[in-house]
Design an enzyme around this catalytic site. Structure first.
Site, PDB file in Angstrom:
ATOM      1  N   TYR A 312       0.814  -1.235   0.000  1.00 48.83           N
ATOM      2  CA  TYR A 312       0.000   0.000   0.000  1.00 48.83           C
ATOM      3  C   TYR A 312       0.836   1.268   0.000  1.00 48.83           C
ATOM      4  CZ  TYR A 312      -3.071  -3.505   2.134  1.00 48.83           C
ATOM      5  OH  TYR A 312      -3.770  -4.644   2.414  1.00 48.83           O
ATOM      6  N   CYS A 338      14.069 -11.640  -2.239  1.00 45.83           N
ATOM      7  CA  CYS A 338      14.641 -11.409  -3.564  1.00 45.83           C
ATOM      8  C   CYS A 338      13.608 -10.850  -4.529  1.00 45.83           C
ATOM      9  CB  CYS A 338      15.281 -12.690  -4.080  1.00 45.83           C
ATOM     10  SG  CYS A 338      16.835 -12.944  -3.238  1.00 45.83           S
TER      11      CYS A 338
HETATM   12  N1  LLP Z   1     -14.969  -4.245   8.920  1.00 49.24           N
HETATM   13  C1  LLP Z   1     -14.854  -4.755   7.673  1.00 49.24           C
HETATM   14  C2  LLP Z   1     -16.000  -5.335   7.024  1.00 49.24           C
HETATM   15  C3  LLP Z   1     -13.599  -4.718   7.030  1.00 49.24           C
HETATM   16  O1  LLP Z   1     -13.482  -5.209   5.790  1.00 49.24           O
HETATM   17  C4  LLP Z   1     -12.485  -4.165   7.694  1.00 49.24           C
HETATM   18  C5  LLP Z   1     -11.169  -4.115   7.052  1.00 49.24           C
HETATM   19  C6  LLP Z   1     -12.657  -3.650   9.001  1.00 49.24           C
HETATM   20  C7  LLP Z   1     -13.932  -3.717   9.572  1.00 49.24           C
HETATM   21  C8  LLP Z   1     -11.531  -3.051   9.797  1.00 49.24           C
HETATM   22  O2  LLP Z   1     -10.932  -1.957   9.186  1.00 49.24           O
HETATM   23  P1  LLP Z   1      -9.828  -1.132  10.016  1.00 49.24           P
HETATM   24  O3  LLP Z   1     -10.499  -0.552  11.248  1.00 49.24           O
HETATM   25  O4  LLP Z   1      -8.761  -2.069  10.397  1.00 49.24           O
HETATM   26  O5  LLP Z   1      -9.349  -0.077   9.087  1.00 49.24           O
HETATM   27  N2  LLP Z   1      -4.715  -4.642   5.027  1.00 49.24           N
HETATM   28  C9  LLP Z   1      -5.035  -3.223   4.944  1.00 49.24           C
HETATM   29  C10 LLP Z   1      -6.375  -2.906   5.555  1.00 49.24           C
HETATM   30  C11 LLP Z   1      -7.481  -3.691   4.901  1.00 49.24           C
HETATM   31  C12 LLP Z   1      -8.722  -3.597   5.660  1.00 49.24           C
HETATM   32  C13 LLP Z   1      -9.720  -4.607   5.180  1.00 49.24           C
HETATM   33  N3  LLP Z   1     -10.966  -4.524   5.861  1.00 49.24           N
HETATM   34  C14 LLP Z   1      -3.913  -2.431   5.614  1.00 49.24           C
HETATM   35  O6  LLP Z   1      -2.954  -3.034   6.076  1.00 49.24           O
HETATM   36  O7  LLP Z   1      -3.971  -1.209   5.634  1.00 49.24           O
END
Ligand code: LLP
Length: 409
Positions: A312, A338
């Site tokens: 990201y 790598c």
């Molecule tokens: N609820 C649903 C339905 C979601 O899909 C997500 C995250 C959350 C809650 C929680 O979102 P948060 O509060 O953590 O922003 N891997 C990415 C973030 C992807 C989030 C996916 N869904 C990163 O590392 O930034």
């Protein structure tokens, strides 16, 4: 808007370098105190209304973290049978768990519903299937796509018109027709806007859309506004002003409940907000390469352990724990995979020497859960510090762990 405090490493009286020597490098380290503090902040911001936190455990599924969440009254949001199972192993009852799938096989939904979890239905075909399978015998929530573009990064926006998630609010008539045809018991409306959302405005906008849509569903008990609050990534970073958001949403929610004629419950599903700042990835410097173009700091980790910078372009603040007062110099901090594997470009750090221990901040969310074994590399151990005690909560992998599913040994 709120400005975050200086990001520093301060977990009670624990010496991180000593921990690294005990458990090996690299190492994921979590601070239970931060999780408790962040949870308290959210609870306090919504103290005036009936609010429930459903931790989006995709951020970090270590069982010790799930148990900690449970002990402080936080329930769970899961997205797969595996996460559901982990929640139950951590002691949750299925009724405390919401399953928010994205186009999964219907058998997974059936298993979750039959176990007693509540499901956020995310497509018209799933709604049809739900009606045919359960009629009005099982309740569910509907995941609405409000068509609002918000999120710190296009890759993690989920509520805009082009997003795969949820059922477009423009299809309301179709939703109502299916609900009526099968007499489906809709007890809640859900939406999730995206991740890293700093301002209150998108949350208010989607809340208004859900409140408006809710008028068409007479049996609601819940409005679920998802997660996505922006956390602090670097000193002075702007974060979601939780007190202000709490005040604004609570006022609107109370007004909505009055008009709706019943006291509903408001749910949030934060992931990052609860665990991001609680986690550190500790690594050791393997090689410092003074190249004519750049100074490279190589470390004994890579995108296999923390993929967020490469996936990201995420910023992770870096501390040189071994030489905090060294003369500042600029470095590219790179991993050992790598491929192009860059944690940070042109980053000013106190002089880095071979063997120095560095800490990547904001590694509590989407760090270990997004890790892999690429390049046949093993995953680090995890340590949780809580109530002044450091506890190993996942051992380091071994090569045997990597080989155990291969059948041609
Ligand atoms: N609820 C649903 C339905 C979601 O899909 C997500 C995250 C959350 C809650 C929680 O979102 P948060 O509060 O953590 O922003 N891997 C990415 C973030 C992807 C989030 C996916 N869904 C990163 O590392 O930034």
């Amino acid at each position: 808007m709120q400005v975050a405090e200086q990001n520093t490493f301060s977990i009670q009286n624990i010496d991180p370098v000593e921990l690294l020597n005990t458990y090996g490098s690299p190492l994921y380290l979590y601070d239970g105190g931060t999780i408790r503090r962040k949870t308290g902040e959210l609870q306090e911001a919504f103290a005036g209304i009936n609010m429930k936190i459903k931790y989006a455990c995709k951020a970090n599924t270590n069982l010790a973290i799930l148990r900690l969440m449970r002990s402080i009254g936080v329930e769970l949001d899961v997205v797969s049978p595996g996460e559901l199972e982990m929640g139950m192993i951590a002691g949750y009852t299925a009724s405390q768990i919401t399953f928010t799938p994205s186009g999964v096989p219907f058998e997974e939904v059936k298993a979750a519903v039959d176990a007693g979890a509540i499901v956020n239905v995310d497509s018209i075909p799933l709604l049809e299937w739900f009606g045919q399978t359960y009629g009005n015998t099982k309740p569910c929530l509907i995941r609405i796509k409000p068509n609002v573009a918000a999120g710190g990064n296009a890759k993690i926006m989920t509520a805009h018109a082009d997003s795969k998630f949820g059922i477009s609010v423009l299809l309301l008539d179709q939703i109502l027709e299916v609900v009526k045809r099968y007499d489906i018991k809709i007890i809640g409306l859900h939406q999730h806007t995206g991740s890293d959302i700093k301002d209150a405005e998108p949350f208010l906008k989607v809340a208004d859309i859900l409140f408006e849509t809710a008028k068409h569903f007479p049996d609601l008990e819940v409005i679920d506004l998802g997660g996505g609050f922006k956390v602090s990534y670097l000193p002075g970073d702007a974060v979601t002003d939780m007190a202000l958001l709490g005040k604004n949403i609570s006022e609107r929610f109370e007004k909505f409940c009055k008009e709706y004629g019943r006291e509903l419950q408001l749910w949030f599903e934060p992931g990052k907000f609860l665990v991001s700042e609680a986690g550190y990835l500790l690594v050791k410097t393997t090689v410092v390469k003074e190249d004519p173009a750049r100074n490279f700091v190589h470390v004994d980790s890579g995108l296999n352990h923390l993929i967020r910078p490469m996936m990201y372009g995420s910023y992770h603040h870096i501390l040189n724990l071994s030489n905090p007062n060294g003369e500042p110099k600029k470095y590219n901090v790179v991993g050992y995979i790598c491929e192009t594997d860059t944690f940070a470009t042109d980053r000013e750090l106190p002089e880095v020497r071979t063997g120095d221990v560095l800490a990547f901040l904001n590694a509590g969310a989407y760090g270990m859960t997004m890790s892999s074994n690429y390049n046949a590399r093993i995953r680090p151990a995890e340590v949780l510090i809580d109530n002044g005690e450091a506890k190993l909560v996942r051992r380091r992998e071994t090569l045997e762990d990597l080989l155990k599913t291969q059948t041609d040994l």
